[in-house]
Design a protein around this motif. Sequence first.
Motif, PDB file in Angstrom:
ATOM      1  N   ALA A  21     103.512  50.724 -55.114  1.00 56.26           N
ATOM      2  CA  ALA A  21     102.541  51.743 -54.729  1.00 56.26           C
ATOM      3  C   ALA A  21     102.434  51.832 -53.215  1.00 56.26           C
ATOM      4  CB  ALA A  21     101.182  51.420 -55.348  1.00 56.26           C
ATOM      5  N   TYR A  22     102.390  50.695 -52.557  1.00 55.53           N
ATOM      6  CA  TYR A  22     102.332  50.694 -51.090  1.00 55.53           C
ATOM      7  C   TYR A  22     103.612  51.305 -50.515  1.00 55.53           C
ATOM      8  CZ  TYR A  22     102.432  49.036 -46.281  1.00 55.53           C
ATOM      9  OH  TYR A  22     102.529  48.980 -44.916  1.00 55.53           O
ATOM     10  N   TYR A  23     104.748  50.923 -51.082  1.00 55.44           N
ATOM     11  CA  TYR A  23     106.033  51.443 -50.617  1.00 55.44           C
ATOM     12  C   TYR A  23     106.102  52.959 -50.772  1.00 55.44           C
ATOM     13  CZ  TYR A  23     111.039  52.410 -50.613  1.00 55.44           C
ATOM     14  OH  TYR A  23     112.279  52.942 -50.372  1.00 55.44           O
ATOM     15  N   HIS A  24     105.684  53.465 -51.937  1.00 53.29           N
ATOM     16  CA  HIS A  24     105.697  54.913 -52.154  1.00 53.29           C
ATOM     17  C   HIS A  24     104.791  55.625 -51.163  1.00 53.29           C
ATOM     18  CE1 HIS A  24     108.320  55.573 -55.540  1.00 53.29           C
ATOM     19  NE2 HIS A  24     107.767  54.589 -56.212  1.00 53.29           N
ATOM     20  N   ASN A  25     103.674  55.002 -50.829  1.00 51.68           N
ATOM     21  CA  ASN A  25     102.761  55.591 -49.851  1.00 51.68           C
ATOM     22  C   ASN A  25     103.427  55.675 -48.476  1.00 51.68           C
ATOM     23  OD1 ASN A  25      99.999  56.454 -48.953  1.00 51.68           O
ATOM     24  ND2 ASN A  25     100.210  54.611 -47.707  1.00 51.68           N
ATOM     25  N   ILE A  26     104.166  54.622 -48.104  1.00 51.98           N
ATOM     26  CA  ILE A  26     104.882  54.632 -46.821  1.00 51.98           C
ATOM     27  C   ILE A  26     105.951  55.715 -46.818  1.00 51.98           C
ATOM     28  CG2 ILE A  26     106.581  53.341 -45.450  1.00 51.98           C
ATOM     29  CD1 ILE A  26     103.802  52.512 -44.784  1.00 51.98           C
ATOM     30  N   LEU A  27     106.714  55.813 -47.911  1.00 49.68           N
ATOM     31  CA  LEU A  27     107.747  56.848 -48.005  1.00 49.68           C
ATOM     32  C   LEU A  27     107.144  58.244 -47.880  1.00 49.68           C
ATOM     33  CD1 LEU A  27     110.252  55.776 -50.821  1.00 49.68           C
ATOM     34  CD2 LEU A  27     110.488  55.546 -48.351  1.00 49.68           C
ATOM     35  N   GLN A  28     106.002  58.455 -48.538  1.00 48.93           N
ATOM     36  CA  GLN A  28     105.356  59.757 -48.461  1.00 48.93           C
ATOM     37  C   GLN A  28     104.862  60.040 -47.046  1.00 48.93           C
ATOM     38  OE1 GLN A  28     105.275  62.094 -51.034  1.00 48.93           O
ATOM     39  NE2 GLN A  28     104.757  63.343 -49.240  1.00 48.93           N
ATOM     40  N   THR A  29     104.353  58.998 -46.401  1.00 47.52           N
ATOM     41  CA  THR A  29     103.903  59.134 -45.013  1.00 47.52           C
ATOM     42  C   THR A  29     105.057  59.585 -44.135  1.00 47.52           C
ATOM     43  OG1 THR A  29     102.181  57.447 -45.270  1.00 47.52           O
ATOM     44  CG2 THR A  29     102.933  57.890 -43.023  1.00 47.52           C
ATOM     45  N   TRP A  30     106.224  58.958 -44.318  1.00 46.79           N
ATOM     46  CA  TRP A  30     107.409  59.338 -43.544  1.00 46.79           C
ATOM     47  C   TRP A  30     107.872  60.750 -43.900  1.00 46.79           C
ATOM     48  CZ3 TRP A  30     110.371  54.096 -44.485  1.00 46.79           C
ATOM     49  CH2 TRP A  30     109.747  53.079 -43.738  1.00 46.79           C
ATOM     50  N   THR A  80     106.875  59.634 -39.003  1.00 49.85           N
ATOM     51  CA  THR A  80     107.933  58.626 -38.967  1.00 49.85           C
ATOM     52  C   THR A  80     107.716  57.576 -37.886  1.00 49.85           C
ATOM     53  OG1 THR A  80     109.247  60.143 -37.601  1.00 49.85           O
ATOM     54  CG2 THR A  80     109.669  60.141 -39.978  1.00 49.85           C
ATOM     55  N   HIS A  81     106.630  57.685 -37.145  1.00 50.73           N
ATOM     56  CA  HIS A  81     106.274  56.653 -36.167  1.00 50.73           C
ATOM     57  C   HIS A  81     105.526  55.500 -36.813  1.00 50.73           C
ATOM     58  CE1 HIS A  81     102.650  59.094 -36.617  1.00 50.73           C
ATOM     59  NE2 HIS A  81     101.965  58.044 -36.201  1.00 50.73           N
ATOM     60  N   CYS A 134     104.830  52.301 -38.831  1.00 51.96           N
ATOM     61  CA  CYS A 134     105.607  51.123 -39.232  1.00 51.96           C
ATOM     62  C   CYS A 134     105.130  50.602 -40.583  1.00 51.96           C
ATOM     63  CB  CYS A 134     105.452  50.003 -38.203  1.00 51.96           C
ATOM     64  SG  CYS A 134     106.143  50.363 -36.579  1.00 51.96           S
ATOM     65  N   ILE A 135     106.057  50.105 -41.384  1.00 53.57           N
ATOM     66  CA  ILE A 135     105.668  49.366 -42.568  1.00 53.57           C
ATOM     67  C   ILE A 135     105.035  48.059 -42.096  1.00 53.57           C
ATOM     68  CG2 ILE A 135     107.860  48.139 -42.878  1.00 53.57           C
ATOM     69  CD1 ILE A 135     107.472  48.667 -45.948  1.00 53.57           C
ATOM     70  N   GLU A 136     104.140  47.515 -42.875  1.00 52.90           N
ATOM     71  CA  GLU A 136     103.361  46.350 -42.459  1.00 52.90           C
ATOM     72  C   GLU A 136     104.259  45.206 -41.964  1.00 52.90           C
ATOM     73  OE1 GLU A 136      99.641  43.852 -44.336  1.00 52.90           O
ATOM     74  OE2 GLU A 136     101.364  44.232 -45.630  1.00 52.90           O
ATOM     75  N   GLY A 137     104.109  44.861 -40.682  1.00 50.35           N
ATOM     76  CA  GLY A 137     104.880  43.767 -40.103  1.00 50.35           C
ATOM     77  C   GLY A 137     106.310  44.113 -39.756  1.00 50.35           C
ATOM     78  N   GLY A 138     106.700  45.379 -39.953  1.00 52.10           N
ATOM     79  CA  GLY A 138     108.094  45.753 -39.748  1.00 52.10           C
ATOM     80  C   GLY A 138     108.267  46.945 -38.829  1.00 52.10           C
ATOM     81  N   GLU A 139     109.307  47.721 -39.098  1.00 56.98           N
ATOM     82  CA  GLU A 139     109.681  48.830 -38.240  1.00 56.98           C
ATOM     83  C   GLU A 139     109.300  50.175 -38.841  1.00 56.98           C
ATOM     84  OE1 GLU A 139     113.602  48.042 -35.712  1.00 56.98           O
ATOM     85  OE2 GLU A 139     113.970  47.717 -37.851  1.00 56.98           O
ATOM     86  N   SER A 140     109.363  51.191 -38.000  1.00 55.56           N
ATOM     87  CA  SER A 140     109.242  52.580 -38.422  1.00 55.56           C
ATOM     88  C   SER A 140     110.615  53.239 -38.324  1.00 55.56           C
ATOM     89  CB  SER A 140     108.268  53.317 -37.504  1.00 55.56           C
ATOM     90  OG  SER A 140     108.829  53.445 -36.198  1.00 55.56           O
ATOM     91  N   PRO A 141     110.810  54.372 -38.983  1.00 53.56           N
ATOM     92  CA  PRO A 141     112.065  55.108 -38.798  1.00 53.56           C
ATOM     93  C   PRO A 141     112.324  55.474 -37.338  1.00 53.56           C
ATOM     94  CG  PRO A 141     110.935  55.891 -40.751  1.00 53.56           C
ATOM     95  CD  PRO A 141     109.983  54.959 -40.060  1.00 53.56           C
ATOM     96  N   ASP A 142     111.283  55.805 -36.603  1.00 51.55           N
ATOM     97  CA  ASP A 142     111.457  56.132 -35.181  1.00 51.55           C
ATOM     98  C   ASP A 142     112.050  54.965 -34.405  1.00 51.55           C
ATOM     99  OD1 ASP A 142     110.396  58.608 -35.696  1.00 51.55           O
ATOM    100  OD2 ASP A 142     108.599  58.355 -34.458  1.00 51.55           O
ATOM    101  N   LEU A 143     111.578  53.757 -34.696  1.00 49.91           N
ATOM    102  CA  LEU A 143     112.088  52.578 -33.989  1.00 49.91           C
ATOM    103  C   LEU A 143     113.545  52.320 -34.343  1.00 49.91           C
ATOM    104  CD1 LEU A 143     109.052  50.105 -34.232  1.00 49.91           C
ATOM    105  CD2 LEU A 143     109.879  51.329 -32.202  1.00 49.91           C
ATOM    106  N   VAL A 144     113.897  52.497 -35.619  1.00 52.97           N
ATOM    107  CA  VAL A 144     115.292  52.311 -36.032  1.00 52.97           C
ATOM    108  C   VAL A 144     116.173  53.349 -35.347  1.00 52.97           C
ATOM    109  CG1 VAL A 144     116.893  52.309 -37.979  1.00 52.97           C
ATOM    110  CG2 VAL A 144     114.617  51.300 -38.240  1.00 52.97           C
ATOM    111  N   ALA A 145     115.717  54.601 -35.329  1.00 52.47           N
ATOM    112  CA  ALA A 145     116.492  55.666 -34.682  1.00 52.47           C
ATOM    113  C   ALA A 145     116.711  55.364 -33.208  1.00 52.47           C
ATOM    114  CB  ALA A 145     115.777  57.000 -34.848  1.00 52.47           C
ATOM    115  N   GLU A 146     115.703  54.820 -32.561  1.00 57.40           N
ATOM    116  CA  GLU A 146     115.819  54.521 -31.139  1.00 57.40           C
ATOM    117  C   GLU A 146     116.876  53.460 -30.880  1.00 57.40           C
ATOM    118  OE1 GLU A 146     115.288  55.074 -27.219  1.00 57.40           O
ATOM    119  OE2 GLU A 146     114.349  56.253 -28.822  1.00 57.40           O
ATOM    120  N   ARG A 147     116.936  52.420 -31.715  1.00 55.48           N
ATOM    121  CA  ARG A 147     117.946  51.374 -31.488  1.00 55.48           C
ATOM    122  C   ARG A 147     119.348  51.807 -31.916  1.00 55.48           C
ATOM    123  NH1 ARG A 147     118.643  48.702 -36.518  1.00 55.48           N
ATOM    124  NH2 ARG A 147     116.757  48.316 -37.774  1.00 55.48           N
ATOM    125  N   GLN A 148     119.430  52.863 -32.715  1.00 51.18           N
ATOM    126  CA  GLN A 148     120.742  53.384 -33.100  1.00 51.18           C
ATOM    127  C   GLN A 148     121.365  54.249 -32.003  1.00 51.18           C
ATOM    128  OE1 GLN A 148     120.204  55.515 -36.786  1.00 51.18           O
ATOM    129  NE2 GLN A 148     120.162  53.650 -38.032  1.00 51.18           N
TER     130      GLN A 148
END
Length: 221
Positions: free
Chosen positions: A101-110, A115-116, A118-132
């Motif tokens: 349920a939490y994961y689906h909420n994060i996916l919907q948020t993105w 996309t800025h 972050c999942i709890e304790g982790g990264e956001s898509p924006d952060l991943v895109a920046e390092r790519q």
Amino acid sequence: MSIKKVYLIRHGQTDYNVQCIVQGSGVNSQLNDEGQRQASLFFQHYKHIPFDKVYTSTLQRSIQSVQGFLDLGIPHETHAGLNEINWGTREGTRITPEEDAYYHNILQTWCDGETHVCIEGGESPDLVAERQKSVIQTILSRPEEETILICMHGRAMRILLCQLLRYPLRCMDQFEHRNLCLYQLDYTGSMFTVKSYCDTAHLHVAKLPDLAAPGTHEQIR
């Protein structure tokens, strides 16, 4: 300018995939027997392609997935920018309904464009895109590498495809993935075009039951 051909694959199956355990950039899992079989089938199908360079993440499941090509002596570079998204506090844990349920909420948020976040304790898509971005710049700055193979991870691959094809990151879930699937892209010097989309035809020889079928868990590893 000649066309640069990019073969982009996701790593083969791991036991974490089968057990529905979250493995992000902080989990350095290995391929299981099925993953090794997938890697072998991909190699047998594409070993005739004259790859100039192999790019992988720093995680061993991506390196093991292209080991056949490395054994041929093809130059290889690892880049942390290609690592999977960091799934934070959920890495290394088995998914429960509550976490789904939490994961689906994060996916919907993105998907809603945030996309800025972050999942709890982790990264956001924006952060991943920046390092790519530095990896993309490196690849595009080498016209002498006309045909390359890139092996990485599901969520990070979706983010990379958005960047290469100029999609907003909120559209990343439009890019499906399976273990050892292939996206083939051509780069003309100004834009990328998709020649193959989530292709798994190379895995259909003596195929074992698909333990990584589409669904919630497949998207997070």
